[in-house]
Write a protein that holds these residues in place. Structure first.
Motif, mmCIF file in Angstrom:
data_model
loop_
_atom_site.group_PDB
_atom_site.id
_atom_site.type_symbol
_atom_site.label_atom_id
_atom_site.label_comp_id
_atom_site.label_asym_id
_atom_site.label_seq_id
_atom_site.Cartn_x
_atom_site.Cartn_y
_atom_site.Cartn_z
ATOM 1 N N ILE A 144 0.896 -1.182 -0.173
ATOM 2 C CA ILE A 144 -0.088 0.041 0.101
ATOM 3 C C ILE A 144 0.823 1.170 -0.027
ATOM 4 C CG2 ILE A 144 -1.591 1.592 1.565
ATOM 5 C CD1 ILE A 144 -2.963 -1.129 2.276
ATOM 6 N N ALA A 145 2.021 1.013 0.684
ATOM 7 C CA ALA A 145 2.667 2.398 0.727
ATOM 8 C C ALA A 145 3.566 2.624 -0.469
ATOM 9 C CB ALA A 145 3.892 1.929 2.069
ATOM 10 N N ALA A 146 4.046 1.468 -0.942
ATOM 11 C CA ALA A 146 5.053 1.638 -2.220
ATOM 12 C C ALA A 146 4.056 1.922 -3.520
ATOM 13 C CB ALA A 146 5.488 -0.005 -2.559
ATOM 14 N N ALA A 152 -1.162 8.101 -7.926
ATOM 15 C CA ALA A 152 -2.049 8.564 -7.176
ATOM 16 C C ALA A 152 -3.309 8.254 -7.131
ATOM 17 C CB ALA A 152 -2.353 10.280 -7.489
ATOM 18 N N PHE A 153 -3.544 7.051 -6.183
ATOM 19 C CA PHE A 153 -4.763 6.167 -6.242
ATOM 20 C C PHE A 153 -5.854 6.800 -5.525
ATOM 21 C CE2 PHE A 153 -1.481 2.964 -6.839
ATOM 22 C CZ PHE A 153 -1.934 2.437 -7.976
ATOM 23 N N GLU A 154 -7.150 6.714 -5.964
ATOM 24 C CA GLU A 154 -8.298 7.386 -5.450
ATOM 25 C C GLU A 154 -8.870 6.416 -4.725
ATOM 26 O OE1 GLU A 154 -10.053 8.812 -9.036
ATOM 27 O OE2 GLU A 154 -8.704 10.439 -9.336
ATOM 28 N N ARG A 155 -8.931 5.066 -4.958
ATOM 29 C CA ARG A 155 -9.776 4.101 -4.252
ATOM 30 C C ARG A 155 -8.674 2.827 -4.074
ATOM 31 N NH1 ARG A 155 -14.863 0.958 -6.394
ATOM 32 N NH2 ARG A 155 -15.569 -0.050 -4.345
ATOM 33 N N VAL A 156 -8.554 2.291 -3.006
ATOM 34 C CA VAL A 156 -7.781 1.001 -2.464
ATOM 35 C C VAL A 156 -8.667 0.125 -2.163
ATOM 36 C CG1 VAL A 156 -5.612 0.130 -1.436
ATOM 37 C CG2 VAL A 156 -5.870 2.561 -2.333
ATOM 38 N N ARG A 157 -8.832 -1.064 -2.429
ATOM 39 C CA ARG A 157 -9.594 -2.246 -1.779
ATOM 40 C C ARG A 157 -8.651 -3.556 -1.462
ATOM 41 N NH1 ARG A 157 -12.271 -0.529 -6.620
ATOM 42 N NH2 ARG A 157 -11.284 -2.323 -7.836
ATOM 43 N N VAL A 158 -8.830 -4.096 -0.413
ATOM 44 C CA VAL A 158 -8.144 -5.078 0.087
ATOM 45 C C VAL A 158 -8.908 -6.355 0.523
ATOM 46 C CG1 VAL A 158 -6.630 -5.647 2.234
ATOM 47 C CG2 VAL A 158 -6.563 -3.443 1.291
ATOM 48 N N THR A 162 -8.617 -14.329 5.137
ATOM 49 C CA THR A 162 -9.113 -13.951 6.814
ATOM 50 C C THR A 162 -9.705 -12.755 6.831
ATOM 51 O OG1 THR A 162 -7.118 -15.371 7.512
ATOM 52 C CG2 THR A 162 -8.504 -13.976 9.051
ATOM 53 N N PRO A 163 -11.242 -12.519 6.747
ATOM 54 C CA PRO A 163 -11.886 -11.294 6.564
ATOM 55 C C PRO A 163 -11.313 -10.350 7.723
ATOM 56 C CG PRO A 163 -13.516 -12.861 6.258
ATOM 57 C CD PRO A 163 -12.079 -13.682 6.716
ATOM 58 N N GLU A 164 -11.172 -10.880 8.974
ATOM 59 C CA GLU A 164 -10.732 -9.796 10.199
ATOM 60 C C GLU A 164 -9.443 -9.097 9.805
ATOM 61 O OE1 GLU A 164 -10.126 -14.187 11.715
ATOM 62 O OE2 GLU A 164 -11.748 -12.879 10.392
ATOM 63 N N HIS A 165 -8.534 -9.873 9.224
ATOM 64 C CA HIS A 165 -7.252 -9.237 8.807
ATOM 65 C C HIS A 165 -7.564 -8.377 7.764
ATOM 66 C CE1 HIS A 165 -4.739 -13.356 9.944
ATOM 67 N NE2 HIS A 165 -5.596 -12.522 11.068
ATOM 68 N N ALA A 166 -8.142 -8.458 6.931
ATOM 69 C CA ALA A 166 -8.478 -7.244 5.840
ATOM 70 C C ALA A 166 -9.033 -6.194 6.552
ATOM 71 C CB ALA A 166 -9.361 -7.961 4.717
ATOM 72 N N ARG A 167 -9.960 -6.131 7.425
ATOM 73 C CA ARG A 167 -10.702 -5.311 8.152
ATOM 74 C C ARG A 167 -9.556 -4.510 8.855
ATOM 75 N NH1 ARG A 167 -14.964 -9.051 8.819
ATOM 76 N NH2 ARG A 167 -14.146 -9.544 10.662
ATOM 77 N N ASP A 172 -6.480 0.346 9.557
ATOM 78 C CA ASP A 172 -5.050 1.195 9.772
ATOM 79 C C ASP A 172 -4.697 1.887 8.709
ATOM 80 O OD1 ASP A 172 -5.114 -0.257 12.293
ATOM 81 O OD2 ASP A 172 -3.582 -1.643 11.565
ATOM 82 N N ALA A 173 -4.856 1.665 7.179
ATOM 83 C CA ALA A 173 -4.362 2.196 6.222
ATOM 84 C C ALA A 173 -5.616 3.192 5.824
ATOM 85 C CB ALA A 173 -3.963 1.356 5.091
ATOM 86 N N GLY A 174 -6.881 3.324 6.104
ATOM 87 C CA GLY A 174 -7.519 4.260 5.709
ATOM 88 C C GLY A 174 -8.158 3.655 4.340
ATOM 89 N N VAL A 175 -8.466 2.426 4.049
ATOM 90 C CA VAL A 175 -8.709 1.972 2.756
ATOM 91 C C VAL A 175 -10.067 0.922 2.977
ATOM 92 C CG1 VAL A 175 -6.424 2.027 1.879
ATOM 93 C CG2 VAL A 175 -7.039 -0.111 2.644
ATOM 94 N N GLU A 176 -10.268 0.287 2.053
ATOM 95 C CA GLU A 176 -11.531 -0.226 2.006
ATOM 96 C C GLU A 176 -11.503 -1.808 1.792
ATOM 97 O OE1 GLU A 176 -15.567 -0.975 -0.962
ATOM 98 O OE2 GLU A 176 -13.960 0.720 -1.624
ATOM 99 N N ALA A 177 -12.097 -2.620 2.907
ATOM 100 C CA ALA A 177 -12.021 -4.044 2.917
ATOM 101 C C ALA A 177 -13.094 -4.738 2.051
ATOM 102 C CB ALA A 177 -11.998 -4.493 4.246
ATOM 103 N N VAL A 178 -13.058 -5.469 1.409
ATOM 104 C CA VAL A 178 -14.156 -6.264 0.671
ATOM 105 C C VAL A 178 -14.068 -7.682 0.697
ATOM 106 C CG1 VAL A 178 -13.908 -4.273 -1.280
ATOM 107 C CG2 VAL A 178 -12.712 -6.610 -1.535
ATOM 108 N N ALA A 179 -15.233 -8.288 0.425
ATOM 109 C CA ALA A 179 -15.355 -9.753 0.644
ATOM 110 C C ALA A 179 -14.926 -10.857 0.022
ATOM 111 C CB ALA A 179 -17.116 -9.756 0.723
#
Length: 320
Positions: A144-146, A152-158, A162-167, A172-179
């Motif tokens: 995410i940092a690299a 210049a990304f406007e949207r980041v999905r993770v 293991t869903p709790e790890h994505a959340r 922490d990174a201010g991005v979006e977790a998806v299913a």
């Protein structure tokens, strides 16, 4: 002069991601020019352990030797530890004296993502605005940092298995977790796969036209993150051909299925950086960078860390 020991905290402070991306570009160019030499890594897998030790030596002409000794313990993330544990050793190129011992986990984390940053800088579309990260471990966070350092990304999905790890990483990174992986990949301009998956988690039909993929998680011949259709459809770029032909499950399993061969490798990153080969040729071209990690990258990181530490009086000096 003693041996300078650099801790994890020292490495993180002295090797910021933006600087490491430039260091990795220089190292890959030096490797292409023949100024750095690396053999294939040596891997030792004791029977019935599930762990391994890798030895990764490198040499820069008239400057230094480096050696990374790394243990990989797949169960470590469940313990709250990085799966990669070890040290990077820096030796004087004239006398062979040991100059420094450094935390390998932090170096591996930063330089691996930084190399993906180099690949993204030279292969992704300039207008890339959506990023997908598959995985939610150490490399996901570093990527995410690299990626943010080169586009210049406007949207980041993770997404993670293991869903709790994505959340957690999303919070922490201010991005979006998806299913699902498919949801993460939908419309993504850049994709980073940073998992421990043994079977494909990326399918060609899930990828957007013109996407760039950094395939990072698999570094052994028996596991892969990308399906054969993706490998066959993509313009394939690698850190080093020899490593890919011997170590990459993403590549070797697609070869075993008869989909591709050695000629499918378009170029090494060093060839792009030195102008010996061309990268992306159109906006709708699918590009894949298969990352395996090279000892030249560890050596270059260690050289920069040693210089910075001496400049700033960082680290702990000991006599052996």
């Amino acid at each position: 002069m003693g041996v300078l020991v650099l801790s994890e905290a020292d490495v993180r402070r002295l090797l910021p991601m933006e600087e490491c991306i430039d260091v990795m570009a220089e190292a890959l160019g030096a490797l292409e020019h023949g100024d750095m030499t690396v053999p294939l890594r040596s891997v030792f897998r004791p029977p019935d352990t599930g762990s391994l030790m890798g030895l990764m030596p490198a040499h820069r002409a008239d400057a230094a030797y480096g050696l990374k000794a790394i243990c990989v313990f797949p169960g470590n993330p469940a313990r709250g530890l990085d799966a990669h544990q070890g040290a990077v050793l820096l030796f004087d190129g004239e006398t062979g004296e040991l100059r420094s011992a450094m935390n390998a986990s932090a170096i591996t984390e930063i330089r691996t993502a930084a190399v993906s940053g180099v690949a993204t800088r030279v292969l992704a579309r300039e207008d890339a605005r959506e990023l997908a990260i598959l995985g939610a471990g150490v490399q996901a966070r570093a990527h995410i940092a690299a990626m943010g350092a080169v586009r210049a990304f406007e949207r980041v999905r993770v997404w993670s298995r293991t869903p709790e790890h994505a959340r957690s990483i999303a919070e922490d990174a201010g991005v979006e977790a998806v299913a699902s992986a498919e949801e993460a990949l939908a419309g993504a301009d850049v994709v980073c796969t940073t998992t421990t998956a043994a079977e494909p988690i990326v399918r060609l039909e899930w990828l957007a036209p013109g996407a760039h993929v950094n395939a990072v998680g698999s570094s052994i011949p028996t596991t892969r993150e990308l399906d054969t259709a993706t490998m066959a459809a993509a313009s394939l770029f690698v850190d080093r051909r020899e490593s890919t032909l011997n170590e990459s499950g993403d590549y070797l399993l697609a070869v075993a299925e008869g989909a591709i061969g050695p000629e499918h490798i378009r170029a090494e990153l060093g060839e792009l950086l030195t102008g010996k080969a061309n990268g992306r040729t159109s906006d709708d071209e699918l590009t894949v960078f298969k990352s395996l990690g090279l000892a030249a990258e560890d050596l270059a990181a260690a050289e920069r860390l040693y210089a910075r530490a001496r400049e700033q009086g960082a680290g702990t000096e000991v006599e052996l």
